[in-house]
Design a protein around this motif. Structure first.
Motif, short mmCIF file in Angstrom:
data_model
loop_
_atom_site.label_atom_id
_atom_site.label_comp_id
_atom_site.label_asym_id
_atom_site.label_seq_id
_atom_site.Cartn_x
_atom_site.Cartn_y
_atom_site.Cartn_z
N UNK A 199 -4.88 -17.95 7.85
CA UNK A 199 -4.35 -17.31 8.92
C UNK A 199 -3.13 -16.49 8.58
N UNK A 200 -3.57 -15.13 8.77
CA UNK A 200 -2.65 -14.04 8.34
C UNK A 200 -2.79 -13.04 9.64
N UNK A 201 -1.49 -12.19 9.61
CA UNK A 201 -1.46 -10.85 10.53
C UNK A 201 -1.04 -9.86 9.29
N UNK A 202 -1.75 -9.08 9.19
CA UNK A 202 -1.08 -7.86 8.28
C UNK A 202 -0.70 -8.45 6.87
N UNK A 203 -1.52 -9.36 6.52
CA UNK A 203 -1.39 -10.08 5.14
C UNK A 203 -0.18 -10.74 5.14
N UNK A 204 0.34 -11.22 6.14
CA UNK A 204 1.69 -11.96 6.32
C UNK A 204 1.17 -13.29 6.75
N UNK A 260 16.34 -16.47 25.69
CA UNK A 260 17.03 -15.33 25.28
C UNK A 260 16.39 -14.38 24.40
N UNK A 261 15.02 -14.97 23.76
CA UNK A 261 14.50 -13.85 22.83
C UNK A 261 12.84 -14.42 23.11
N UNK A 262 12.07 -13.33 22.78
CA UNK A 262 10.60 -13.80 22.73
C UNK A 262 10.34 -14.52 21.30
N UNK A 263 9.20 -15.16 21.37
CA UNK A 263 8.92 -16.09 20.24
C UNK A 263 7.35 -15.94 20.15
N UNK A 264 6.74 -16.13 18.90
CA UNK A 264 5.30 -16.40 18.78
C UNK A 264 4.57 -17.84 18.77
N UNK A 265 5.48 -18.73 19.59
CA UNK A 265 4.94 -19.97 20.10
C UNK A 265 3.59 -19.98 20.96
N UNK A 266 3.58 -18.94 21.90
CA UNK A 266 2.36 -18.81 22.48
C UNK A 266 0.98 -18.43 21.63
N UNK A 267 1.25 -17.69 20.46
CA UNK A 267 0.10 -17.59 19.48
C UNK A 267 -0.38 -18.59 18.74
N UNK A 268 0.81 -19.40 18.32
CA UNK A 268 0.50 -20.78 17.61
C UNK A 268 -0.47 -21.64 18.43
N UNK A 298 8.89 -16.87 14.92
CA UNK A 298 9.30 -15.56 14.77
C UNK A 298 9.95 -15.27 16.08
N UNK A 299 10.65 -14.39 16.01
CA UNK A 299 11.49 -13.75 17.09
C UNK A 299 10.86 -12.43 17.27
N UNK A 300 9.83 -12.61 18.18
CA UNK A 300 8.89 -11.56 18.13
C UNK A 300 7.82 -11.62 19.40
N UNK A 332 3.79 -8.23 19.01
CA UNK A 332 4.18 -8.54 17.91
C UNK A 332 5.32 -7.61 17.53
N UNK A 333 5.88 -7.17 18.52
CA UNK A 333 7.42 -6.18 18.28
C UNK A 333 8.55 -7.30 17.95
#
Length: 449
Positions: free
Chosen positions: A231-236, A416-424, A343-345, A350-351
């Motif tokens: 499970x990757x996004x842009x090879x990451x 305070x920041x957005x994260x990728x938890x919803x994606x997970x 991630x803080x994104x 994905x910004x």
């Protein structure tokens, strides 16, 4: 065992290495940039040395500054973590010249791995299956077009001196190859200081599976079984797990054995010692060598939790000259583990989403481990990778690990920041993930908002 270790990294991995080292009676030295002065890894170390301003090139990538910090504090060894200087043979050699132990493979092994196209040739000669591709760097577009006809479209253009998905792009026909060849050449030069690229056959939707390696300086080399990193996004990589659903429950034993044998053969071909990882593609019953990473992997905790191997502990023991006492037959697996890179994104666009962690309350519970680089009140700056923590969840079965993971992610409070938890959470709730139907294009077809 050495008495003092300098950790040439930052964030969660610096913190984790410090915890393991101190538990072994080794005192730790943290190095930090101006941007990281208030982070936990600095505060928790026995000593901390400022090595420069925020830009990585002036701090975490500055070999003179790191060696000076080691000299100033009397550190006998340096652990590079991952990223930054971890796979830099020049740094490993500089440590050696300064009489400091580099916690990693010999510089000679790192040099053999540095050029990915040459590494392919070396392991192929050792009988390791490689992805069909060019024998070496492709000098120009005309040659690339000729080589691609022999390989067959689609092809993947890859930077020879790179990694992490940088300088890599697929082409489905000659017109697209002309375009991506120039793009990859430019990106390779900007990121790695050299233009060389090579071509490989492109598999549209393979699985990405890697094998943990441990070896000492006395010739003893073992594998630590596999991890699934498809499970990757842009090879990451985004989510990793052990065991791979492909092999769980004893499935496909012949392929698994081929995978492990190839990983050990590749490591021997490089003259490898310490912890490393051999990465493979799996497609239609076949495994193909991609590359070997001369360092600890971000996802190493899923191996630790399922095999009981203390990978960082063994890195330190091996670097100090000890024998690896773990035999191959000792490496067995118990249960399953998943890792989520937090991630803080923005989880949709994905910004990056830097800013202050106004609330940071990690989850707790059975089978839950958090490796975090930050604490409540810290500020996530835009200077470095946006990963702020790794959530690792284990269970007696994959199904149990998935349910525990959902609970842990729902419990995780970050404001305070957005994260990728919803994606997970979207990934975990998808039928394809639960069924173990994974490939490198998973996010394109599943887990969409």
């Amino acid at each position: 065992m050495f008495k003092k270790l300098l950790i040439a990294n930052r964030g969660e991995i610096s913190r984790r290495i410090g915890v393991v080292a101190r538990s072994m009676g080794v005192s730790t030295v943290a190095v930090y940039s101006d941007a990281d002065a208030e982070l936990p890894f600095v505060r928790e170390a026995d000593e901390a040395v400022r090595i420069g301003p925020a830009p990585a090139k002036d701090s975490y990538l500055s070999i003179p500054a790191i060696l000076e910090a080691a000299k100033k504090t009397g550190a006998e060894a340096i652990h590079p973590g991952y990223g930054f200087l971890s796979e830099n043979a020049e740094f490993a050699s500089a440590c050696q010249a300064a009489g400091i132990v580099f916690v990693g493979p010999p510089p000679e092994a790192m040099l053999r791995m540095k050029d990915k196209s040459q590494a392919r040739k070396l392991v192929a000669a050792a009988g390791v299956p490689v992805v069909p591709g060019t024998e070496g760097v492709v000098p120009d577009v005309a040659t690339a077009l000729t080589e691609a006809e022999g390989i067959g479209y689609p092809v993947l253009c890859k930077a020879a001196g790179g990694g992490g998905g940088i300088g890599m792009a697929a082409a489905k026909d000659p017109a697209e190859l002309e375009k991506v060849f120039r793009q990859c050449t430019d990106r390779a030069k900007a990121a790695f200081g050299r233009e060389g690229v090579y071509l490989e056959r492109y598999f549209p939707a393979p699985r990405h599976i890697e094998v943990q390696i441990l070896g000492d300086h006395h010739g003893h080399l073992i594998h630590g079984l596999e991890r699934e990193c498809s499970i990757q996004r842009r090879h990451q990589k985004v989510v990793e797990e052990a065991p791979s659903p492909l092999f769980a429950g004893g499935k496909h034993p012949e392929v698994a054995q081929k995978l492990f044998s190839a990983a050990v053969a590749a490591a021997r071909a490089f003259g490898y010692a310490n912890a490393g990882t051999v990465e493979f593609l799996y497609s239609e019953g076949n495994v193909y060598f991609i590359e070997m990473n001369a360092r600890l992997q971000v996802e190493h905790p899923v191996t630790e939790l399922t095999t009981g191997l203390d990978l960082i502990g063994w890195q330190l023991r091996i670097a100090s000259g000890e024998w690896l006492t773990v035999r191959q037959e000792d490496v067995t697996r118990k249960g399953a583990a998943l890792e989520f890179r937090i991630y803080a994104e923005d989880p949709v666009k994905f910004f990056p989403s830097p800013g202050p962690l106004k609330v940071f309350v990690p989850p707790t519970g059975e089978g839950v481990r958090l490796d975090s680089g930050y604490a409540e009140g810290n500020t996530v700056t835009p200077n470095y990778d946006p990963m702020i923590a790794k959530l690792i969840v284990s269970g007696a079965t994959r199904a149990q690990a998935i349910e525990r993971s959902i609970g842990a992610l729902e419990q995780f409070r970050i404001e305070g920041i957005k994260t990728n938890i919803p994606l997970h959470l979207r990934i975990l709730r998808s039928e394809a993930f639960r069924a173990g139907a994974l490939d490198t294009r998973f996010l394109e077809h599943h887990a969409k908002p």
